[in-house]
Structures are given as C-alpha cells and as structure tokens.
Design an enzyme around this catalytic site. Structure first.
Site, PDB file in Angstrom:
ATOM      1  N   MET A  12      11.085  42.562 -51.307  1.00  0.00           N
ATOM      2  CA  MET A  12      11.998  43.461 -52.021  1.00  0.00           C
ATOM      3  C   MET A  12      12.228  44.703 -51.168  1.00  0.00           C
ATOM      4  SD  MET A  12      10.707  43.025 -55.945  1.00  0.00           S
ATOM      5  CE  MET A  12      12.115  43.898 -56.636  1.00  0.00           C
ATOM      6  N   TYR A  13      13.407  45.283 -51.295  1.00  0.00           N
ATOM      7  CA  TYR A  13      13.818  46.530 -50.627  1.00  0.00           C
ATOM      8  C   TYR A  13      13.959  46.392 -49.116  1.00  0.00           C
ATOM      9  CZ  TYR A  13      11.792  47.579 -55.117  1.00  0.00           C
ATOM     10  OH  TYR A  13      11.454  47.519 -56.433  1.00  0.00           O
ATOM     11  N   SER A  14      14.147  45.156 -48.645  1.00  0.00           N
ATOM     12  CA  SER A  14      14.316  44.952 -47.208  1.00  0.00           C
ATOM     13  C   SER A  14      15.778  44.869 -46.794  1.00  0.00           C
ATOM     14  CB  SER A  14      13.573  43.688 -46.762  1.00  0.00           C
ATOM     15  OG  SER A  14      14.089  42.540 -47.403  1.00  0.00           O
ATOM     16  N   GLU A  84      19.514  36.013 -54.802  1.00  0.00           N
ATOM     17  CA  GLU A  84      18.292  35.751 -55.582  1.00  0.00           C
ATOM     18  C   GLU A  84      18.038  34.256 -55.744  1.00  0.00           C
ATOM     19  OE1 GLU A  84      16.396  38.190 -55.981  1.00  0.00           O
ATOM     20  OE2 GLU A  84      17.623  39.977 -56.168  1.00  0.00           O
ATOM     21  N   CYS A 140       7.030  50.061 -45.637  1.00  0.00           N
ATOM     22  CA  CYS A 140       5.836  49.956 -46.477  1.00  0.00           C
ATOM     23  C   CYS A 140       5.688  51.221 -47.307  1.00  0.00           C
ATOM     24  CB  CYS A 140       4.600  49.738 -45.607  1.00  0.00           C
ATOM     25  SG  CYS A 140       3.060  49.674 -46.540  1.00  0.00           S
ATOM     26  N   CYS A 173       3.115  46.315 -46.339  1.00  0.00           N
ATOM     27  CA  CYS A 173       2.806  45.548 -45.136  1.00  0.00           C
ATOM     28  C   CYS A 173       1.495  44.781 -45.327  1.00  0.00           C
ATOM     29  CB  CYS A 173       2.729  46.465 -43.908  1.00  0.00           C
ATOM     30  SG  CYS A 173       1.291  47.561 -43.880  1.00  0.00           S
TER      31      CYS A 173
END
Length: 184
Positions: A12-14, A84, A140, A173
């Site tokens: 998520m959030y990448s 998704e 991270c 991470c």
C-alpha cells in the site's frame, strides 16, 4: 496480434494506482479506447471511480465477478485497466488470457501479499503470466526510507481481507517489520 499483460504490484502507498492511471492517460492521449475496472468490494473513494490516495481519479466500472468485465468489452477497446486485482476471483486469470489473445492490452494493479505475508493468489498468477512486472516500493512509515515492500496492519482484527487506508495500514520495510514482530 496478441496484446500484452502488465502487472503493477507492491505494498500500500507505493503508487500502484498512480502508475496504472498514468498508463490510462497515455492510451487516452493516443486516442485509444480504454475501460477501467475495480472490484465492487472496494468503495473507499466512490462507487464508480478508481482513485489514488492523493485524489487523482478516473471513471471505472465496478464488478462483483471478473466475468462481468466481458459485457463492457467490444472490438474497439485497445486496453483495459484493472485496479485492486487481489480482490477479484480466480476467473480473472482466464479472462485476462482471453482478452490478450483478442489483441487487448491488460494492465493490472494490486497487492502481492497480505499483511499476514500470504501471497494473494490472483496477483501471484497474474505475475506468472505477465509480459511486464512493475514492482513498486513505498516509504517506510517507521524508518522513512524508500524501501517498504510490506503493508502492515495497525489495528487489530478485521480479517485478512479488510479494506482500508491510513486508518488501518502502513507501509513498512523488511527490517522494520522484523523489529515490530520481535517487539523492538
């Protein structure tokens, strides 16, 4: 000529959806007909849109079962984009293979592993048949380095499939995940 399969994955959030929507824009600039799909279960940002966490969005068709995608496809469609993918049924694999052999490019974005570190079967199978794989990383939340490859659930319960955002998950991470698991 067959189409191609591109899979965008990571935690998520990448920026998976951001990357997916950038490909939508490229096809649209080239005046190619596209269709965007999302699982009906994901209504975080609305019923008929795919949106990034930062608010960039496009119109999308929500589907309960992957085979419903067929009703939106005709011979004029050059590419489809599915967000998704981890929430779709396993029949998505056969649908993707079929559409690619009909000359349609298929772009898929989704998580590769759950917060319990279990691979999502649909994503794993798509990765295996992909022509191109884009593996994203996030920053991270613990150490601040751009090397997060895990989604870590910060709230108890809810099950392995538990739709949410920053209120439930952080990107982390491997090193920080190990520290959290060992109470450090």
């Amino acid at each position: 000529m067959p189409g191609k399969i591109t899979v965008i994955t990571g935690p998520m959030y990448s920026g998976k959806t951001t990357e997916l929507l950038s490909f939508v824009e490229i096809y649209n600039i080239g005046r190619k007909k596209t269709k965007v799909f999302k699982p009906a279960i994901d209504n975080r940002y609305g019923e008929d849109i795919v949106s990034t966490h930062t608010g960039f969005k496009v119109k999308a068709f929500k589907v309960d079962k992957s085979k419903e995608i067929y009703k939106y496809i005709d011979e004029t469609v050059s590419a489809i984009f599915i967000d998704e993918v981890q929430f779709f049924d396993i029949e998505l694999i056969d649908l993707v293979k079929d559409l690619v052999f009909k000359g349609i490019d298929v772009y898929c974005a989704g998580l590769d592993i759950s917060y319990l570190e279990n691979p999502f079967e649909v994503t794993a199978k798509l990765l295996a048949i992909a022509d191109e794989v884009i593996k994203k990383k996030a920053v991270c939340e613990k150490c601040g380095e751009h090397r997060a490859t895990y989604s870590y659930k910060i709230v108890p319960d809810g099950g392995e499939i538990d739709i949410g955002g920053k209120e439930k998950y952080i990107a982390i991470c491997r090193e920080c995940l190990h520290k959290l698991k060992n109470g450090r």
